[in-house]
Scaffold this active site. Structure first.
Site, PDB file in Angstrom:
ATOM      1  N   CYS A 287       0.800  -1.229   0.000  1.00 33.69           N
ATOM      2  CA  CYS A 287       0.000   0.000   0.000  1.00 33.69           C
ATOM      3  C   CYS A 287       0.833   1.280   0.000  1.00 33.69           C
ATOM      4  O   CYS A 287       0.427   2.290  -0.551  1.00 33.69           O
ATOM      5  CB  CYS A 287      -0.893  -0.008   1.224  1.00 33.69           C
ATOM      6  SG  CYS A 287       0.027  -0.362   2.730  1.00 33.69           S
ATOM      7  N   GLU A 384      -4.717   3.557  -7.838  1.00 37.37           N
ATOM      8  CA  GLU A 384      -3.799   2.554  -7.292  1.00 37.37           C
ATOM      9  C   GLU A 384      -3.794   1.338  -8.221  1.00 37.37           C
ATOM     10  O   GLU A 384      -4.834   0.722  -8.451  1.00 37.37           O
ATOM     11  CB  GLU A 384      -4.264   2.133  -5.896  1.00 37.37           C
ATOM     12  CG  GLU A 384      -3.301   1.184  -5.239  1.00 37.37           C
ATOM     13  CD  GLU A 384      -3.773   0.721  -3.869  1.00 37.37           C
ATOM     14  OE1 GLU A 384      -4.927   0.280  -3.757  1.00 37.37           O
ATOM     15  OE2 GLU A 384      -2.971   0.806  -2.921  1.00 37.37           O
TER      16      GLU A 384
HETATM   17  P1  NAD Z   1     -10.058  -5.721  -0.397  1.00 32.41           P
HETATM   18  O1  NAD Z   1     -10.647  -4.461   0.137  1.00 32.41           O
HETATM   19  O2  NAD Z   1     -10.675  -6.329  -1.582  1.00 32.41           O
HETATM   20  O3  NAD Z   1     -10.090  -6.848   0.737  1.00 32.41           O
HETATM   21  C1  NAD Z   1      -9.406  -6.701   1.975  1.00 32.41           C
HETATM   22  C2  NAD Z   1     -10.071  -7.587   3.009  1.00 32.41           C
HETATM   23  O4  NAD Z   1     -11.360  -7.053   3.314  1.00 32.41           O
HETATM   24  C3  NAD Z   1     -10.338  -9.012   2.547  1.00 32.41           C
HETATM   25  O5  NAD Z   1     -10.221  -9.861   3.667  1.00 32.41           O
HETATM   26  C4  NAD Z   1     -11.777  -8.958   2.052  1.00 32.41           C
HETATM   27  O6  NAD Z   1     -12.412 -10.203   2.078  1.00 32.41           O
HETATM   28  C5  NAD Z   1     -12.387  -7.987   3.041  1.00 32.41           C
HETATM   29  N1  NAD Z   1     -13.496  -7.187   2.554  1.00 32.41           N
HETATM   30  C6  NAD Z   1     -13.639  -6.589   1.345  1.00 32.41           C
HETATM   31  N2  NAD Z   1     -14.780  -5.887   1.299  1.00 32.41           N
HETATM   32  C7  NAD Z   1     -15.359  -6.020   2.506  1.00 32.41           C
HETATM   33  C8  NAD Z   1     -16.570  -5.510   3.094  1.00 32.41           C
HETATM   34  N3  NAD Z   1     -17.399  -4.746   2.413  1.00 32.41           N
HETATM   35  N4  NAD Z   1     -16.832  -5.832   4.376  1.00 32.41           N
HETATM   36  C9  NAD Z   1     -15.998  -6.605   5.089  1.00 32.41           C
HETATM   37  N5  NAD Z   1     -14.866  -7.143   4.587  1.00 32.41           N
HETATM   38  C10 NAD Z   1     -14.556  -6.845   3.318  1.00 32.41           C
HETATM   39  O7  NAD Z   1      -8.520  -5.446  -0.608  1.00 32.41           O
HETATM   40  P2  NAD Z   1      -7.428  -6.454  -1.191  1.00 32.41           P
HETATM   41  O8  NAD Z   1      -7.515  -6.401  -2.675  1.00 32.41           O
HETATM   42  O9  NAD Z   1      -7.500  -7.763  -0.506  1.00 32.41           O
HETATM   43  O10 NAD Z   1      -6.069  -5.756  -0.698  1.00 32.41           O
HETATM   44  C11 NAD Z   1      -5.398  -4.806  -1.426  1.00 32.41           C
HETATM   45  C12 NAD Z   1      -5.753  -3.432  -0.915  1.00 32.41           C
HETATM   46  O11 NAD Z   1      -5.360  -3.301   0.448  1.00 32.41           O
HETATM   47  C13 NAD Z   1      -4.996  -2.349  -1.648  1.00 32.41           C
HETATM   48  O12 NAD Z   1      -5.868  -1.282  -1.942  1.00 32.41           O
HETATM   49  C14 NAD Z   1      -3.936  -1.904  -0.645  1.00 32.41           C
HETATM   50  O13 NAD Z   1      -3.474  -0.604  -0.813  1.00 32.41           O
HETATM   51  C15 NAD Z   1      -4.659  -2.089   0.639  1.00 32.41           C
HETATM   52  N6  NAD Z   1      -3.693  -2.204   1.743  1.00 32.41           N
HETATM   53  C16 NAD Z   1      -3.564  -1.176   2.641  1.00 32.41           C
HETATM   54  C17 NAD Z   1      -2.625  -1.247   3.658  1.00 32.41           C
HETATM   55  C18 NAD Z   1      -2.455  -0.128   4.661  1.00 32.41           C
HETATM   56  O14 NAD Z   1      -1.841  -0.368   5.696  1.00 32.41           O
HETATM   57  N7  NAD Z   1      -2.945   1.066   4.409  1.00 32.41           N
HETATM   58  C19 NAD Z   1      -1.820  -2.367   3.768  1.00 32.41           C
HETATM   59  C20 NAD Z   1      -1.960  -3.384   2.842  1.00 32.41           C
HETATM   60  C21 NAD Z   1      -2.913  -3.299   1.836  1.00 32.41           C
END
Ligand code: NAD
Length: 478
Positions: A287, A384
């Site tokens: 991220c 992103e």
């Molecule tokens: P995602 O939002 O699709 O999913 C992340 C997690 O949330 C998964 O476990 C998913 O099942 C769950 N999820 C998704 N929508 C949800 C909802 N409406 N309610 C409850 N749970 C839900 O993200 P991803 O594709 O798995 O991860 C990549 C993203 O994470 C990128 O945008 C990245 O920048 C971000 N990220 C941020 C940080 C930070 O510290 N700021 C760190 C790592 C990754």
């Protein structure tokens, strides 16, 4: 290659049969072969996990901090015992090169457990403040209660422990929902917790997708949600929590700037490794990476040369091979998304100076790609991408660089590169972002980490991370 088949769930500190019939199948990012499967938790499993967490909470919070800290230390030892198993599982699942996993994953998790054990050992039970209208106030910290921890697939262990370590230290109990892509390593967390003697109900793991996550977020028994994931997912979680008036912390996406000042050292031998770590590590799936490279117009060609040299020196290949620096992306969906952005960059008029294609398969590989002649208004500069794709944007003055760096909806990471660290720090202070590094970037566990704007709300790491799992209570003395 071995396959891991799990048939039970870790709920309430025990291995139990799942309520549903569905399974989650995990494929190798490098070969696309099936490498394991686990039961998908059903809503009834979430109910059981939350009920166990609720039942365990009064007992766990009543433990003396020293006793809780000792469990966290043992948990860290058990994670360390499993280092090789953990990093191998992660590399196979999401394509993280094994050398990166060794640094960013297992070791970081145990470090966080030991750090929060130490913090809670030394945190005074109450702060006494002399008053203006009362004689004094005693300010107490109470654990919030049952935490729902929702974790993405890109750095699955560490992002679990950024929540679990401070939450357990504070006296909270936790239900973790890992991503379906990275559930195998979550089972190793469960094994470590069991071996460390984490009491029953204090930690449960419910593997599942978005819908299960949404069910957990809105569960009546949950007291706080800690979410790491996409900005889109974070918005949905924040909306649900707003309705419930439920505290939530959000670590979301980013599109950070790496600003090269005009006096920066551009020798790849001197800064190549740090630059790679700040822009491309984990195949671009982190991220905080600085994927918008801001280059002074007077040294634009030199910056491009530096980036090309960094990419040339980064072998793409099997993530389990110790010499690999760039592995495959975590899923076919992610590979297609990144490739779509590469096509979009070309269509927007950016010039490909490295990569730009698909790496020969099998596996979800994308060639590390550098775009020159990018305008900050292009979608490849604003959105992103979450893959090994860098956009190089020219600027004229330091003010111009700061303006471009801030012209984004995100505010998570960033870097400033200069021979003069004071000058770099004064530019860094003008960038609207939660964290920023000078001549490199490495999140520091003792300092608050998190985003502003669309990158999130709240902070992890440091004493601030512990405080985010505690409610404050003021007791006034007459
Ligand atoms: P995602 O939002 O699709 O999913 C992340 C997690 O949330 C998964 O476990 C998913 O099942 C769950 N999820 C998704 N929508 C949800 C909802 N409406 N309610 C409850 N749970 C839900 O993200 P991803 O594709 O798995 O991860 C990549 C993203 O994470 C990128 O945008 C990245 O920048 C971000 N990220 C941020 C940080 C930070 O510290 N700021 C760190 C790592 C990754």
């Amino acid at each position: 290659m071995s396959t891991t088949i799990r048939s039970e769930l870790y709920i309430g500190g025990q291995w139990v049969p799942p309520h549903g019939q569905e399974t989650l199948t995990v494929r190798s990012a490098a070969t696309e072969e099936v490498i394991g499967s686990v039961p998908a938790a059903a809503p009834a499993d979430v109910d059981a996990a939350v009920a166990a967490a609720k039942a365990a909470f009064p007992g766990w919070r009543a433990w003396a901090p020293e006793r809780r800290a000792a469990i966290l230390d043992r948990f860290a030892d058990e994670i360390d015992e499993r280092t090789e198993e953990i990093i191998t599982a992660i590399s196979r699942q999401n394509g993280m090169p094994i050398t990166v996993a060794r640094r960013l994953e297992a070791g970081f998790s145990s470090l966080l457990l030991r750090y929060y054990a130490r913090l809670v050992r030394h945190q005074p039970a109450a702060e006494v403040r002399p008053g203006l209208l009362v004689s004094q106030t005693s300010i107490r910290r109470h654990p919030i209660g049952v935490i729902a921890a929702i974790v993405p697939w890109n750095v699955p262990q560490t992002l679990t422990f950024t929540k679990v370590a401070p939450a357990l230290a504070a006296g909270c109990t936790v239900v973790v929902k890992p991503s379906p892509e990275t559930v195998l390593d979550a089972y190793l967390i469960a094994e470590a917790a069991l071996a460390a003697g984490v009491p029953q109900g204090v930690l449960s793991i419910v593997p599942g997708g978005r819908e299960l996550g949404a069910y957990l977020v809105s569960h009546p028994g949950v007291d706080k949600v800690a979410f790491t994931g996409s900005t889109e997912g974070g918005r949905a979680v924040a909306e649900a929590c707003a309705r419930l008036l439920r505290p939530v912390s959000l670590e979301l996406g980013g599109k950070s700037a790496a600003i090269f000042l005009d006096d920066a050292d551009l020798d790849p031998d001197a800064i190549g490794e740090s630059l790679f770590a700040a822009t491309l590590v984990n195949n671009g799936q982190v991220c905080f990476l600085g994927t918008r490279i801001l280059a002074p117009r007077s040294r634009y060609a030199e910056v491009l040369g530096l980036l090309e040299a960094v990419v040339r020196a980064s072998p793409v290949g099997d993530p389990l091979d110790e010499s690999t620096l760039i592995g495959p992306l975590a899923s076919a969906r992610q590979r297609d998304r990144v490739q779509g952005y590469i096509e979009m960059g070309r269509a927007e008029g950016a010039r490909v100076v490295a990569g730009g294609g698909r790496h020969p398969g099998p596996g979800w590989f994308v060639q590390p790609t550098i775009f020159a002649d990018v305008d900050n208004s292009f979608r490849i500069a604003q959105e992103e991408i979450f893959g090994p794709v860098l956009s190089v944007i020219p600027y004229d003055t330091d003010d111009d660089a700061v303006r471009i760096a801030n012209d984004t909806m995100y505010g998570l990471g960033g870097t400033v590169w200069s021979a003069d660290t004071e000058r770099a720090a004064s530019v860094a202070a003008r960038v609207q972002t939660g964290t920023i590094g000078i001549n490199g970037y490495a999140p520091e566990p003792t300092a608050p980490f998190g985003g502003i704007k669309a990158s999130g709300i709240g902070r992890e790491f440091g004493p601030e991370g512990l405080a985010s799992y505690q409610n404050l209570q003021s007791i006034y003395f007459p």
